[in-house]
Design a protein around this motif. Structure first.
Motif, PDB file in Angstrom:
ATOM      1  N   GLU A  52       0.838  -1.203   0.000  1.00 16.27           N
ATOM      2  CA  GLU A  52       0.000   0.000   0.000  1.00 16.27           C
ATOM      3  C   GLU A  52       0.872   1.253   0.000  1.00 16.27           C
ATOM      4  N   PRO A  53       1.554   1.538  -1.111  1.00 14.86           N
ATOM      5  CA  PRO A  53       2.412   2.727  -1.161  1.00 14.86           C
ATOM      6  C   PRO A  53       1.616   3.996  -0.819  1.00 14.86           C
ATOM      7  N   GLY A  54       2.199   4.838   0.027  1.00 14.19           N
ATOM      8  CA  GLY A  54       1.517   6.063   0.432  1.00 14.19           C
ATOM      9  C   GLY A  54       0.662   5.895   1.676  1.00 14.19           C
ATOM     10  N   ILE A  55       0.712   4.722   2.277  1.00 18.07           N
ATOM     11  CA  ILE A  55      -0.065   4.461   3.480  1.00 18.07           C
ATOM     12  C   ILE A  55       0.341   5.443   4.586  1.00 18.07           C
ATOM     13  N   GLN A  56      -0.621   5.821   5.393  1.00 16.18           N
ATOM     14  CA  GLN A  56      -0.354   6.741   6.494  1.00 16.18           C
ATOM     15  C   GLN A  56       0.068   5.962   7.740  1.00 16.18           C
ATOM     16  N   PRO A  57       0.909   6.564   8.582  1.00 12.37           N
ATOM     17  CA  PRO A  57       1.347   5.888   9.808  1.00 12.37           C
ATOM     18  C   PRO A  57       0.188   5.401  10.687  1.00 12.37           C
ATOM     19  N   SER A  58      -0.905   6.164  10.751  1.00  8.20           N
ATOM     20  CA  SER A  58      -2.059   5.746  11.564  1.00  8.20           C
ATOM     21  C   SER A  58      -2.659   4.442  11.031  1.00  8.20           C
ATOM     22  N   ALA A  59      -2.680   4.288   9.707  1.00  8.93           N
ATOM     23  CA  ALA A  59      -3.195   3.049   9.100  1.00  8.93           C
ATOM     24  C   ALA A  59      -2.237   1.891   9.369  1.00  8.93           C
ATOM     25  N   LEU A  60      -0.933   2.170   9.344  1.00 12.88           N
ATOM     26  CA  LEU A  60       0.057   1.130   9.686  1.00 12.88           C
ATOM     27  C   LEU A  60      -0.125   0.685  11.128  1.00 12.88           C
ATOM     28  N   SER A  61      -0.345   1.646  12.003  1.00 15.48           N
ATOM     29  CA  SER A  61      -0.553   1.358  13.422  1.00 15.48           C
ATOM     30  C   SER A  61      -1.763   0.437  13.615  1.00 15.48           C
ATOM     31  N   ALA A  62      -2.861   0.758  12.943  1.00 20.26           N
ATOM     32  CA  ALA A  62      -4.083  -0.053  13.045  1.00 20.26           C
ATOM     33  C   ALA A  62      -3.869  -1.440  12.438  1.00 20.26           C
ATOM     34  N   ASN A  94       2.617  10.432   4.486  1.00 15.82           N
ATOM     35  CA  ASN A  94       2.479   9.195   3.719  1.00 15.82           C
ATOM     36  C   ASN A  94       3.826   8.498   3.672  1.00 15.82           C
ATOM     37  N   VAL A  95       3.791   7.176   3.697  1.00 15.00           N
ATOM     38  CA  VAL A  95       5.017   6.378   3.679  1.00 15.00           C
ATOM     39  C   VAL A  95       5.072   5.598   2.366  1.00 15.00           C
ATOM     40  N   TYR A  96       6.218   5.702   1.692  1.00 13.92           N
ATOM     41  CA  TYR A  96       6.412   5.044   0.406  1.00 13.92           C
ATOM     42  C   TYR A  96       7.639   4.137   0.441  1.00 13.92           C
ATOM     43  N   PRO A  97       7.596   3.043  -0.307  1.00 10.47           N
ATOM     44  CA  PRO A  97       8.793   2.196  -0.429  1.00 10.47           C
ATOM     45  C   PRO A  97       9.767   2.819  -1.429  1.00 10.47           C
ATOM     46  N   THR A  98      11.031   2.582  -1.244  1.00  3.20           N
ATOM     47  CA  THR A  98      12.052   3.043  -2.189  1.00  3.20           C
ATOM     48  C   THR A  98      12.282   1.946  -3.241  1.00  3.20           C
ATOM     49  N   PRO A  99      12.987   2.270  -4.317  1.00  2.00           N
ATOM     50  CA  PRO A  99      13.337   1.223  -5.293  1.00  2.00           C
ATOM     51  C   PRO A  99      14.103   0.066  -4.629  1.00  2.00           C
TER      52      PRO A  99
END
Length: 142
Positions: A52-62, A94-99
């Motif tokens: 889920e690229p762009g996921i917010q930290p609050s969603a990761l927490s949940a 938002n949190v994104y993965p790097t290459p």
């Protein structure tokens, strides 16, 4: 000599038995994730970000059942390893993965599979699947 749980003084205590199980599972998981040089917590967070690229930290927490401060600490470590980047617009992060993270993903899936195969071999596939389901239901009740 290791004493069987049924013979332990606190073998009928939920806290004692679940903590003992958690330590053993952590050891197995840590061993499985060594190939990618990540702790299990970092790996599960990174796989979620990759899914889920762009996921917010609050969603990761949940999603990961971890405190926001823990999520922040994990993300910071992944940033140090150049595996994630955060963007901020106003109050939204938002949190994104790097290459580099995307490159690592196939190996991470192998680690996840290795972990499943390892505990399934020890417990049996049916019993391990039932255990995971039951623990999930119990966690939802508490």
């Amino acid at each position: 000599a290791v004493v069987k749980m049924k013979d332990c003084k606190y073998g009928m205590c939920l806290y004692f038995t679940s903590a003992a199980l958690a330590r053993k599972v952590e050891k197995l998981a840590t061993e499985s994730w060594k190939k990618v040089n990540l702790s299990p917590s970092h790996a599960y967070l990174l796989m979620t970000v990759l899914d889920e690229p762009g996921i917010q930290p609050s969603a990761l927490s949940a999603q990961l059942h971890l405190q926001p401060s823990t999520i922040t600490r994990l993300i910071e470590k992944l940033e140090e390893k150049k595996l994630t980047v955060r963007t901020t617009e106003g109050k939204i992060t938002n949190v994104y993965p790097t290459p580099k993270a995307k490159e690592l993903y196939p190996k991470m899936k192998e680690c996840l599979n290795h972990f499943y195969q390892k505990y399934s071999a020890l417990l049996g596939k049916e019993e391990s699947n039932k255990l995971v389901t039951d623990i999930g239901k119990i966690a939802d009740k508490l």
